[in-house]
Write an enzyme that holds these catalytic residues in place. Structure first.
Site, PDB file in Angstrom:
ATOM      1  N   HIS A   3      -8.416   0.855  -3.866  1.00 51.25           N
ATOM      2  CA  HIS A   3      -9.320   0.629  -2.735  1.00 51.25           C
ATOM      3  C   HIS A   3     -10.021   1.944  -2.431  1.00 51.25           C
ATOM      4  O   HIS A   3      -9.421   2.857  -1.863  1.00 51.25           O
ATOM      5  CB  HIS A   3      -8.490   0.121  -1.543  1.00 51.25           C
ATOM      6  N   ASP A   8      -4.856   3.453  -1.835  1.00 51.66           N
ATOM      7  CA  ASP A   8      -5.896   3.773  -0.851  1.00 51.66           C
ATOM      8  C   ASP A   8      -6.454   5.172  -1.083  1.00 51.66           C
ATOM      9  O   ASP A   8      -5.782   6.167  -0.805  1.00 51.66           O
ATOM     10  CB  ASP A   8      -5.300   3.703   0.562  1.00 51.66           C
ATOM     11  N   MET A  47     -11.481  -6.148   5.610  1.00 52.60           N
ATOM     12  CA  MET A  47     -10.637  -5.202   6.352  1.00 52.60           C
ATOM     13  C   MET A  47     -10.272  -5.809   7.706  1.00 52.60           C
ATOM     14  O   MET A  47     -11.138  -6.300   8.437  1.00 52.60           O
ATOM     15  CB  MET A  47     -11.378  -3.875   6.587  1.00 52.60           C
ATOM     16  N   HIS A  88      -1.299  -1.412  -4.066  1.00 51.82           N
ATOM     17  CA  HIS A  88      -2.560  -1.060  -3.405  1.00 51.82           C
ATOM     18  C   HIS A  88      -2.661   0.454  -3.266  1.00 51.82           C
ATOM     19  O   HIS A  88      -1.762   1.101  -2.731  1.00 51.82           O
ATOM     20  CB  HIS A  88      -2.605  -1.745  -2.036  1.00 51.82           C
ATOM     21  N   MET A 147      -9.122   7.980  -0.051  1.00 42.63           N
ATOM     22  CA  MET A 147      -9.985   8.374   1.082  1.00 42.63           C
ATOM     23  C   MET A 147     -10.610   9.737   0.814  1.00 42.63           C
ATOM     24  O   MET A 147      -9.939  10.632   0.292  1.00 42.63           O
ATOM     25  CB  MET A 147      -9.141   8.467   2.361  1.00 42.63           C
ATOM     26  N   GLY A 161      -3.149   4.084   8.201  1.00 41.45           N
ATOM     27  CA  GLY A 161      -2.162   3.008   8.206  1.00 41.45           C
ATOM     28  C   GLY A 161      -1.626   2.802   9.618  1.00 41.45           C
ATOM     29  O   GLY A 161      -1.883   3.604  10.515  1.00 41.45           O
ATOM     30  N   GLY A 207      -9.049   3.907   7.220  1.00 45.71           N
ATOM     31  CA  GLY A 207      -8.835   5.335   7.389  1.00 45.71           C
ATOM     32  C   GLY A 207      -7.423   5.716   7.781  1.00 45.71           C
ATOM     33  O   GLY A 207      -7.034   6.871   7.671  1.00 45.71           O
ATOM     34  N   ASP A 238      -6.515  -6.456   4.576  1.00 43.67           N
ATOM     35  CA  ASP A 238      -5.914  -5.123   4.532  1.00 43.67           C
ATOM     36  C   ASP A 238      -5.931  -4.515   5.926  1.00 43.67           C
ATOM     37  O   ASP A 238      -6.998  -4.291   6.496  1.00 43.67           O
ATOM     38  CB  ASP A 238      -6.730  -4.268   3.553  1.00 43.67           C
ATOM     39  N   SER A 265       0.833  -1.202   0.000  1.00 46.33           N
ATOM     40  CA  SER A 265       0.000   0.000   0.000  1.00 46.33           C
ATOM     41  C   SER A 265       0.867   1.250   0.000  1.00 46.33           C
ATOM     42  O   SER A 265       1.637   1.480   0.934  1.00 46.33           O
ATOM     43  CB  SER A 265      -0.897   0.015   1.240  1.00 46.33           C
ATOM     44  N   MET A 290     -12.171   4.122  -0.419  1.00 49.67           N
ATOM     45  CA  MET A 290     -12.817   4.336   0.878  1.00 49.67           C
ATOM     46  C   MET A 290     -13.589   5.641   0.761  1.00 49.67           C
ATOM     47  O   MET A 290     -13.249   6.660   1.389  1.00 49.67           O
ATOM     48  CB  MET A 290     -11.754   4.400   1.987  1.00 49.67           C
ATOM     49  N   GLY A 319       1.241  -2.007   4.261  1.00 49.40           N
ATOM     50  CA  GLY A 319       1.720  -0.639   4.121  1.00 49.40           C
ATOM     51  C   GLY A 319       2.917  -0.384   5.012  1.00 49.40           C
ATOM     52  O   GLY A 319       4.074  -0.445   4.571  1.00 49.40           O
TER      53      GLY A 319
HETATM   54  C1  DX5 Z   1      -6.346   1.483   5.833  1.00 45.71           C
HETATM   55  C2  DX5 Z   1      -5.885   1.193   4.428  1.00 45.71           C
HETATM   56  C3  DX5 Z   1      -4.783   0.235   4.348  1.00 45.71           C
HETATM   57  C4  DX5 Z   1      -3.536   0.686   5.006  1.00 45.71           C
HETATM   58  C5  DX5 Z   1      -2.789  -0.514   5.475  1.00 45.71           C
HETATM   59  O1  DX5 Z   1      -7.400   2.350   5.786  1.00 45.71           O
HETATM   60  O2  DX5 Z   1      -6.955   0.651   3.669  1.00 45.71           O
HETATM   61  O3  DX5 Z   1      -4.530  -0.182   3.024  1.00 45.71           O
HETATM   62  O4  DX5 Z   1      -2.709   1.435   4.175  1.00 45.71           O
HETATM   63  O5  DX5 Z   1      -1.711  -0.058   6.161  1.00 45.71           O
HETATM   64  P1  DX5 Z   1      -0.939  -0.896   7.248  1.00 45.71           P
HETATM   65  O6  DX5 Z   1      -0.370  -2.086   6.540  1.00 45.71           O
HETATM   66  O7  DX5 Z   1       0.037   0.080   7.726  1.00 45.71           O
HETATM   67  O8  DX5 Z   1      -1.958  -1.298   8.287  1.00 45.71           O
HETATM   68 ZN    ZN Z   2      -6.529  -0.361   1.645  1.00 48.05          ZN
END
Ligand code: DX5
Ligand code: ZN
Length: 210
Positions: free
Chosen positions: A64, A33, A135, A31, A35, A142, A140, A170, A6, A66, A192
């Protein structure tokens, strides 16, 4: 097992370079993300960033979303370079319509479920989906801790969907717990923080060996 690093945890000042490192290390997917500050509190990045890195990478771009009303942005994400689009069941008014929009563009369609969303909500769509994202953190942010109770949901989905179906996890994946998610039945792993802390190439190679 497919690894989808990610870029939320990347250094955006050198994003192109880091994507190249990811690709050279042998990851297959990237990946992305997105938001919107509504479905989740945070904002991240969207089409212009995807378009910029698309020119420099042959990786499968795993978007992805969100975001609320994902149908508004599906075509624009695909125009920017997404190969697969994943939207949240909690955010889509008409999941079947979203899946159709993605498939009409020849791309892979996936639905994401928050940790507390019942697996049953996605089952009516399973036959038309290329992947389900479970999830393992509240979306929201990392760097959160993996929620262990999602393991049961992964196992149940694996038993329902069959051995070849793509189940993505994820959130909160580390070198120490990735085997737990894989043994439960996940075969697409998003990571990530774990990939971008320290030596990216080494982290990817270690994750892919597990
Ligand atoms: C969270 C994201 C993830 C996030 C994962 O909202 O959808 O993709 O980047 O990050 P890590 O691996 O740091 O939990
Ligand atoms: Zn994600």
């Amino acid at each position: 097992m497919i690894l989808s690093p990610s870029i939320l945890s990347a250094d955006f000042a050198i994003l192109g370079e880091q994507v190249r490192v990811i690709e050279n290390a042998g990851a297959q997917w990237l990946h992305i993300d997105v938001m919107d500050g509504h479905f989740v509190d945070n904002l991240s990045f969207a089409m212009p960033v995807v378009k910029s890195i698309r020119k420099h990478s042959g990786l499968f771009f795993d978007a992805h979303l969100m975001i609320e009303n994902p149908e508004r942005y599906i075509d624009r994400m695909i125009d920017a370079g997404a190969d697969g689009v994943c939207f949240h069941i909690e955010a889509a008014k008409d999941p079947a319509q979203c899946m159709d929009m993605i498939h009409k563009r020849g791309k892979k369609a996936a639905i994401a479920l928050n940790p507390d969303t019942e697996l049953d909500t996605v089952l009516p769509y399973i036959n038309g989906l290329d992947m389900v994202l479970l999830m393992t953190v509240v979306p929201g942010l990392g760097g959160q801790k993996y929620i262990d109770r999602v393991n049961e949901k992964i196992k149940r989905l694996r038993s329902i969907a069959g051995e070849d179906f793509l189940i993505q996890v994820d959130g909160g994946i580390t070198l120490d717990n990735v085997d737990v998610a894989v043994s439960a039945g996940a075969n697409v792993i998003v990571a990530g923080t774990c990939v971008f802390s320290g030596d990216i190439e080494k982290n990817i190679k270690t994750l892919m060996k597990i």
